[in-house]
Design a protein around this motif. Sequence first.
Motif, mmCIF file in Angstrom:
data_model
loop_
_atom_site.group_PDB
_atom_site.id
_atom_site.type_symbol
_atom_site.label_atom_id
_atom_site.label_comp_id
_atom_site.label_asym_id
_atom_site.label_seq_id
_atom_site.Cartn_x
_atom_site.Cartn_y
_atom_site.Cartn_z
ATOM 1 N N LYS A 130 14.046 10.135 -9.407
ATOM 2 C CA LYS A 130 15.030 10.543 -8.421
ATOM 3 C C LYS A 130 14.518 11.755 -7.629
ATOM 4 N N LYS A 131 14.556 11.656 -6.314
ATOM 5 C CA LYS A 131 14.120 12.707 -5.382
ATOM 6 C C LYS A 131 12.627 12.999 -5.443
ATOM 7 N N ARG A 132 11.851 12.172 -6.128
ATOM 8 C CA ARG A 132 10.387 12.320 -6.186
ATOM 9 C C ARG A 132 9.759 10.942 -5.999
ATOM 10 N N PRO A 133 9.888 10.368 -4.793
ATOM 11 C CA PRO A 133 9.418 8.989 -4.611
ATOM 12 C C PRO A 133 7.901 8.890 -4.518
ATOM 13 N N ILE A 134 7.413 7.742 -4.900
ATOM 14 C CA ILE A 134 6.032 7.345 -4.654
ATOM 15 C C ILE A 134 6.110 5.852 -4.352
ATOM 16 N N TYR A 135 5.376 5.429 -3.361
ATOM 17 C CA TYR A 135 5.462 4.047 -2.921
ATOM 18 C C TYR A 135 4.141 3.328 -3.142
ATOM 19 N N ARG A 136 4.237 2.052 -3.505
ATOM 20 C CA ARG A 136 3.071 1.183 -3.541
ATOM 21 C C ARG A 136 3.092 0.382 -2.250
ATOM 22 N N ILE A 137 1.944 0.203 -1.636
ATOM 23 C CA ILE A 137 1.834 -0.671 -0.481
ATOM 24 C C ILE A 137 1.443 -2.028 -1.040
ATOM 25 N N VAL A 138 2.345 -2.999 -0.903
ATOM 26 C CA VAL A 138 2.159 -4.291 -1.547
ATOM 27 C C VAL A 138 2.272 -5.432 -0.544
ATOM 28 N N VAL A 139 1.685 -6.550 -0.923
ATOM 29 C CA VAL A 139 1.858 -7.799 -0.196
ATOM 30 C C VAL A 139 2.841 -8.613 -1.022
ATOM 31 N N ALA A 140 3.944 -9.013 -0.386
ATOM 32 C CA ALA A 140 4.984 -9.726 -1.127
ATOM 33 C C ALA A 140 5.590 -10.820 -0.266
ATOM 34 N N ASP A 141 6.132 -11.806 -0.927
ATOM 35 C CA ASP A 141 6.911 -12.832 -0.247
ATOM 36 C C ASP A 141 8.201 -12.166 0.232
ATOM 37 N N THR A 142 8.681 -12.558 1.399
ATOM 38 C CA THR A 142 9.879 -11.914 1.947
ATOM 39 C C THR A 142 11.116 -12.170 1.100
ATOM 40 N N ARG A 143 11.075 -13.210 0.274
ATOM 41 C CA ARG A 143 12.239 -13.535 -0.562
ATOM 42 C C ARG A 143 12.322 -12.677 -1.812
ATOM 43 N N PHE A 144 11.244 -11.981 -2.167
ATOM 44 C CA PHE A 144 11.236 -11.142 -3.357
ATOM 45 C C PHE A 144 11.970 -9.832 -3.075
ATOM 46 N N PRO A 145 12.595 -9.231 -4.095
ATOM 47 C CA PRO A 145 13.258 -7.942 -3.890
ATOM 48 C C PRO A 145 12.259 -6.828 -3.555
ATOM 49 N N ARG A 146 12.749 -5.768 -2.964
ATOM 50 C CA ARG A 146 11.886 -4.663 -2.525
ATOM 51 C C ARG A 146 11.010 -4.124 -3.654
ATOM 52 N N ASP A 147 11.614 -3.832 -4.784
ATOM 53 C CA ASP A 147 10.876 -3.257 -5.903
ATOM 54 C C ASP A 147 10.516 -4.308 -6.946
ATOM 55 N N GLY A 148 10.682 -5.569 -6.595
ATOM 56 C CA GLY A 148 10.456 -6.628 -7.555
ATOM 57 C C GLY A 148 9.038 -7.174 -7.513
ATOM 58 N N ARG A 149 8.949 -8.470 -7.651
ATOM 59 C CA ARG A 149 7.672 -9.154 -7.754
ATOM 60 C C ARG A 149 6.859 -9.010 -6.466
ATOM 61 N N PHE A 150 5.566 -8.868 -6.600
ATOM 62 C CA PHE A 150 4.682 -8.827 -5.443
ATOM 63 C C PHE A 150 3.410 -9.579 -5.753
ATOM 64 N N ILE A 151 2.649 -9.898 -4.714
ATOM 65 C CA ILE A 151 1.429 -10.678 -4.880
ATOM 66 C C ILE A 151 0.250 -9.776 -5.211
ATOM 67 N N GLU A 152 0.102 -8.708 -4.430
ATOM 68 C CA GLU A 152 -1.025 -7.805 -4.652
ATOM 69 C C GLU A 152 -0.683 -6.401 -4.177
ATOM 70 N N LYS A 153 -1.143 -5.413 -4.922
ATOM 71 C CA LYS A 153 -0.997 -4.010 -4.533
ATOM 72 C C LYS A 153 -2.266 -3.625 -3.762
ATOM 73 N N ILE A 154 -2.077 -3.137 -2.514
ATOM 74 C CA ILE A 154 -3.255 -2.789 -1.709
ATOM 75 C C ILE A 154 -3.342 -1.297 -1.406
ATOM 76 N N GLY A 155 -2.412 -0.506 -1.922
ATOM 77 C CA GLY A 155 -2.504 0.929 -1.699
ATOM 78 C C GLY A 155 -1.294 1.664 -2.207
ATOM 79 N N THR A 156 -1.296 2.986 -1.958
ATOM 80 C CA THR A 156 -0.167 3.838 -2.338
ATOM 81 C C THR A 156 0.153 4.800 -1.209
ATOM 82 N N TYR A 157 1.388 5.291 -1.234
ATOM 83 C CA TYR A 157 1.846 6.286 -0.271
ATOM 84 C C TYR A 157 2.699 7.294 -1.027
#
Length: 143
Positions: A13-40
Motif C-alpha cells: 500500500k502506497k509503495r507501488p511497483i509495476y511489471r511491464i507485461v504482455v497479456a491478453d486483454t481478457r485477463f485481469p490487470r494483476d492476473g495472468r500474463f504471457i511474459e514479463k518484459i520489464g519493470t517500472y
Amino acid sequence: MALKIRLSRGGTKKRPIYRIVVADTRFPRDGRFIEKIGTYNPMLAKDNEQRIVLDAERAKHWLSNGALPTDRVARFLTDAGLWERKPSNNPQKAKPKAKAQERLEAARMAEEEAAAAAAAPAEEAPAEEAPAEEAAGEEQAEA
C-alpha cells in the motif's frame, strides 16, 4: 487473441511497483500474463536508471506480433525509441458542460444588462448636472 503491453501492479500500500507485461486483454490487470518484459518503479527519482527497466528486444518482438501498448507503456516505449506515440488532443474535453454553459450565459446576460443600465443614466446625468452648475454659477455671480 488481442494482446496488450501494460502495467501490472505489485508492491504494498502506497509503495507501488509495476511489471511491464504482455497479456491478453481478457485477463485481469494483476492476473495472468504471457511474459514479463520489464519493470517500472515510480518511487525512484526520474533520473535513476532503475526507474524503468525494459527488455527492448522482447518489446520489439511483441509489437511486431500485434501487441498494442497502453498509454503509459507507450510513453516508455517512445522514450526507448520503439514506438511512435501520437499526441492526444481532445478540445471537446476542455469545454464546460451544459449546466456550466447555462450559468456562463446567464452571467453574461446579467453583465450586459448591468452595462446597458449603467450606460443609460450616464448619458442623461450630464444634462441634469448642467442646470445645477449654472444655478450655482448664478448664485456666485450675485454674491
